[in-house]
Design a protein around this motif. Structure first.
Motif, short mmCIF file in Angstrom:
data_model
loop_
_atom_site.label_atom_id
_atom_site.label_comp_id
_atom_site.label_asym_id
_atom_site.label_seq_id
_atom_site.Cartn_x
_atom_site.Cartn_y
_atom_site.Cartn_z
N HIS A 10 -5.75 1.21 -4.94
CA HIS A 10 -5.14 0.02 -4.33
C HIS A 10 -6.10 -0.64 -3.34
O HIS A 10 -6.26 -1.87 -3.35
CB HIS A 10 -3.84 0.41 -3.62
CG HIS A 10 -3.08 -0.78 -3.11
ND1 HIS A 10 -2.16 -1.46 -3.87
CD2 HIS A 10 -3.10 -1.41 -1.90
CE1 HIS A 10 -1.65 -2.46 -3.18
NE2 HIS A 10 -2.22 -2.45 -1.98
N LEU A 46 0.82 -1.21 0.00
CA LEU A 46 0.00 0.00 0.00
C LEU A 46 0.85 1.26 0.00
O LEU A 46 0.61 2.19 -0.79
CB LEU A 46 -0.94 -0.01 1.21
CG LEU A 46 -1.82 1.23 1.39
CD1 LEU A 46 -2.68 1.48 0.16
CD2 LEU A 46 -2.70 1.09 2.64
N HIS A 83 -7.77 -4.43 -3.69
CA HIS A 83 -7.35 -5.42 -2.70
C HIS A 83 -8.19 -5.26 -1.43
O HIS A 83 -7.65 -4.92 -0.36
CB HIS A 83 -5.86 -5.25 -2.39
CG HIS A 83 -4.99 -5.26 -3.61
ND1 HIS A 83 -4.60 -6.43 -4.24
CD2 HIS A 83 -4.44 -4.25 -4.33
CE1 HIS A 83 -3.83 -6.14 -5.28
NE2 HIS A 83 -3.74 -4.83 -5.36
N ALA A 120 2.40 1.77 -3.37
CA ALA A 120 1.43 2.23 -4.37
C ALA A 120 1.19 3.73 -4.25
O ALA A 120 1.11 4.45 -5.25
CB ALA A 120 0.12 1.46 -4.22
#
Length: 213
Positions: free
Chosen positions: A100, A72, A104, A75
Motif C-alpha cells: 500500500h 492504510l 501510494h 489494507a
C-alpha cells in the motif's frame, strides 16, 4: 485531472477528486508550500469550490490524513487471514503494508512526514491511526504467543513493546523503500521479517532472550 472539467458531477465524486489532487500536492510539495490554487487546478475545479466543499487548507489537509489513514489500516487488516500460522499472518500484514505505501507514496508522505511535523491537530490524526495498527499487530502476536506457550492468560503487555518496535521499524523501512530504487514491497517485507522473526520465532518457541545476570 486539471484538463478535465465536468459540468455536472456528484458531490462525493468531486470531493474525492479534490482529495486526490490535494494528497498529490501535499505529498510532493509539503503542507506549507502547497497552495490551494494548484490543488484546485490539478482537480480541475475553481479555488472557491474547494473552499466551499472543504472549508480551508487546514480542513482539506485533515480530510486527506483521515482518508489515507483509513485506507492504510483497511489494507493491512484485509491482508491478514486469521487461522494461518503466526509467521504467515505477520508476513501477509507486512506485505500488505509495504504494498500500500509503495502504491501510494504521496499518501505515505502525507501520513509519515507532513502530518507529523506540522503540529496539532494533524499529528493527533496520525497517532490515532498508528495506535490502531499497533493494537492490531499486538493482537496478532499475543494470540500466537498464547497458543505457543499454552498460556491463555499471557498479558498483552508482554508483547505490546514488540508490536511498537515492529510498527516503528515498518514505518522507517517504508520511507526508505519508497526512495530506494528497485526495492519491492515483498523485498521490504522480507527484510523486516528477517530482522524481526528471529526474535519473535524464539518467543513463540518459549526461548525469549534474557540479559546477562
Amino acid at each position: 485531472m486539471g484538463a478535465v472539467k465536468n459540468k455536472r458531477m456528484p458531490r462525493a465524486v468531486r470531493e474525492q477528486q479534490m482529495l486526490d489532487a490535494a494528497v498529490h500536492t501535499f505529498g510532493q510539495r509539503g503542507y506549507r508550500a502547497a497552495s490551494m490554487d494548484e490543488i484546485a487546478e490539478l482537480a480541475g475545479v475553481s479555488k472557491p469550490l474547494v473552499y466551499l466543499y472543504l472549508n480551508s487548507k487546514e480542513d482539506l489537509f485533515t480530510a486527506c490524513i483521515r482518508r489515507e489513514a483509513k485506507a492504510l489500516t483497511a489494507a493491512v487488516r484485509a491482508g491478514v487471514r486469521p487461522g494461518l500460522p503466526a509467521d504467515r499472518q505477520l508476513w501477509d500484514g507486512l506485505t500488505a503494508f509495504f504494498t500500500h505505501t509503495a502504491r501510494h507514496p504521496d499518501a505515505w508522505s502525507v501520513l509519515h512526514l507532513q502530518a507529523r511535523t506540522h503540529g496539532e491537530p494533524f499529528a493527533a490524526e496520525v497517532i490515532a491511526m498508528r495506535e490502531e495498527i499497533v493494537a492490531f499487530v499486538t493482537q496478532l502476536i499475543v494470540v500466537a504467543a498464547r497458543a505457543a506457550h499454552r498460556d491463555p492468560s499471557l498479558p498483552e503487555r508482554e508483547v505490546a513493546g514488540l508490536a511498537e518496535a515492529l510498527v516503528g521499524a515498518a514505518e522507517s523501512l517504508a520511507a526508505w523503500a519508497n526512495t530506494a530504487p528497485g526495492v519491492s514491497a515483498k523485498q521490504a517485507a522480507a527484510t523486516l521479517m528477517n530482522f524481526a522473526w528471529a526474535g519473535l520465532g524464539d518467543l513463540m518457541e518459549g526461548r525469549p532472550w534474557a540479559p546477562p545476570a
